[in-house]
Design a protein around this motif. Structure first.
Motif, short mmCIF file in Angstrom:
data_model
loop_
_atom_site.label_atom_id
_atom_site.label_comp_id
_atom_site.label_asym_id
_atom_site.label_seq_id
_atom_site.Cartn_x
_atom_site.Cartn_y
_atom_site.Cartn_z
N GLU A 119 7.51 4.87 17.05
CA GLU A 119 8.62 4.55 16.13
C GLU A 119 8.68 3.15 15.58
N ARG A 120 7.79 2.55 15.14
CA ARG A 120 7.40 1.45 13.72
C ARG A 120 7.00 2.77 12.74
N GLN A 121 6.08 3.15 12.99
CA GLN A 121 5.70 3.96 12.12
C GLN A 121 7.24 4.65 11.20
N ASP A 122 7.40 5.52 11.84
CA ASP A 122 9.08 6.27 11.11
C ASP A 122 9.89 5.08 10.61
N TYR A 123 10.52 4.10 10.72
CA TYR A 123 10.91 2.53 10.50
C TYR A 123 10.38 2.53 8.84
N PHE A 124 9.01 2.75 9.06
CA PHE A 124 8.65 1.66 7.49
C PHE A 124 8.13 2.60 6.86
N GLU A 125 8.77 4.81 6.66
CA GLU A 125 8.47 5.61 6.71
C GLU A 125 9.72 5.38 5.36
N HIS A 126 10.79 5.02 6.10
CA HIS A 126 12.05 4.67 5.32
C HIS A 126 12.27 3.60 5.38
N TYR A 172 0.77 -3.88 13.58
CA TYR A 172 1.76 -4.32 15.63
C TYR A 172 0.68 -4.65 16.82
N ALA A 173 0.79 -4.42 17.73
CA ALA A 173 0.35 -4.97 18.84
C ALA A 173 0.40 -3.52 19.58
N GLU A 174 0.26 -2.29 20.28
CA GLU A 174 0.76 -1.44 21.15
C GLU A 174 2.21 -1.87 21.28
N ASP A 175 1.92 -2.79 22.50
CA ASP A 175 2.74 -2.70 22.69
C ASP A 175 4.37 -3.92 22.38
N ALA A 176 3.71 -3.75 21.05
CA ALA A 176 5.13 -5.03 20.31
C ALA A 176 6.62 -4.47 20.09
N ILE A 177 7.34 -5.17 19.82
CA ILE A 177 8.88 -5.08 19.39
C ILE A 177 8.99 -5.38 18.28
N LEU A 178 9.49 -4.35 17.66
CA LEU A 178 10.05 -5.10 16.57
C LEU A 178 11.57 -4.59 15.82
N LEU A 179 12.20 -5.72 15.35
CA LEU A 179 14.00 -5.28 15.57
C LEU A 179 13.72 -5.94 14.03
N PRO A 180 14.17 -4.49 13.35
CA PRO A 180 13.73 -4.17 11.85
C PRO A 180 15.43 -4.78 11.14
N THR A 181 15.55 -5.76 10.01
CA THR A 181 16.37 -5.14 9.49
C THR A 181 17.85 -4.13 9.07
N VAL A 182 17.28 -3.51 8.55
CA VAL A 182 17.65 -2.61 8.39
C VAL A 182 18.06 -1.34 9.34
N SER A 183 18.29 -1.31 10.43
CA SER A 183 18.02 -0.53 11.61
C SER A 183 18.41 -1.94 12.93
N ASN A 184 19.20 -0.43 13.28
CA ASN A 184 19.86 -1.04 14.85
C ASN A 184 19.09 -0.86 15.80
N GLN A 185 17.85 0.15 15.82
CA GLN A 185 17.14 0.22 17.17
C GLN A 185 16.29 -0.50 17.13
N PRO A 186 15.49 -0.74 18.00
CA PRO A 186 14.74 -1.68 18.75
C PRO A 186 12.84 -0.39 18.41
N SER A 231 0.64 -1.52 -0.13
CA SER A 231 -0.35 0.16 -0.01
C SER A 231 1.08 1.31 0.05
N GLY A 232 1.81 1.31 0.77
CA GLY A 232 2.92 2.33 1.22
C GLY A 232 2.68 3.26 1.96
N ASP A 233 2.15 2.95 2.62
CA ASP A 233 1.12 4.03 3.47
C ASP A 233 1.65 2.99 4.95
N PRO A 234 2.51 3.59 6.16
CA PRO A 234 2.84 3.40 6.86
C PRO A 234 2.24 2.92 7.79
#
Length: 155
Positions: A80-87, A60-74, A50-53
């Motif tokens: 924070e998840r929206q910021d990651y997906f925007e990029h 994702y649940a409100e209390d979820a953790i995302l440990l992404p491929t192309v970022s060192n920041q949990p 969709s291209g929409d972060p």
């Protein structure tokens, strides 16, 4: 926060000796099928397309953790998840599962394996390992943890 909903109900029933008896309702469990869990990745992947972060983050649940491929920041919050997906979405990714193992339980599921992303903007592809943990919130399945990492060896 537990994953099993238990409610206590006073039944108003008396035991044979006249005592009031409290009945506890059994946990309400939703046991997903493997196809249902596989469909959760497809739902997530469609939200990427969709291209929409915000659509991606809605998985994702409100209390979820995302440990992404192309970022060192949990990523611990929806913001924070929206910021990651925007990029991440800037290169127009699309994922496909290469190998998977699914485990299911009462109001929970885990999907782990290998996947490949193809980036439409650049034509690049990246293979990685993944794990998704899901929880049934009484209405829908949400991701509670998502770990993704590039494969360590290039072939």
């Amino acid at each position: 926060m537990g994953i099993v909903v238990v409610s206590a109900v006073l039944a108003g029933c008396a035991a044979e000796d006249g005592r009031q008896v409290q009945r506890v309702q059994e946990p309400v469990c939703h046991f997903p099928t493997e196809q249902e869990v596989a469909g959760l990745f497809e739902r997530w992947n469609r939200s990427l397309l969709s291209g929409d972060p915000a659509q991606v983050v809605a998985n994702y649940a409100e209390d979820a953790i995302l440990l992404p491929t192309v970022s060192n920041q949990p990523r611990l919050t929806q913001a924070e998840r929206q910021d990651y997906f925007e990029h991440f979405l800037a290169d127009k990714p699309s994922g496909q599962i290469d190998l998977r193992r699914i485990e299911t339980g009462c109001n929970s599921a885990v999907d782990t394996g290998l996947y490949t992303f193809i980036f439409a903007r650049t034509g690049a592809s990246v293979s990685g390992r993944y794990s998704y943990s899901y929880r049934w919130d009484g209405e829908q399945w949400l991701i509670t943890s998502h770990h993704s990492s590039k494969m360590p060896e290039n072939h």
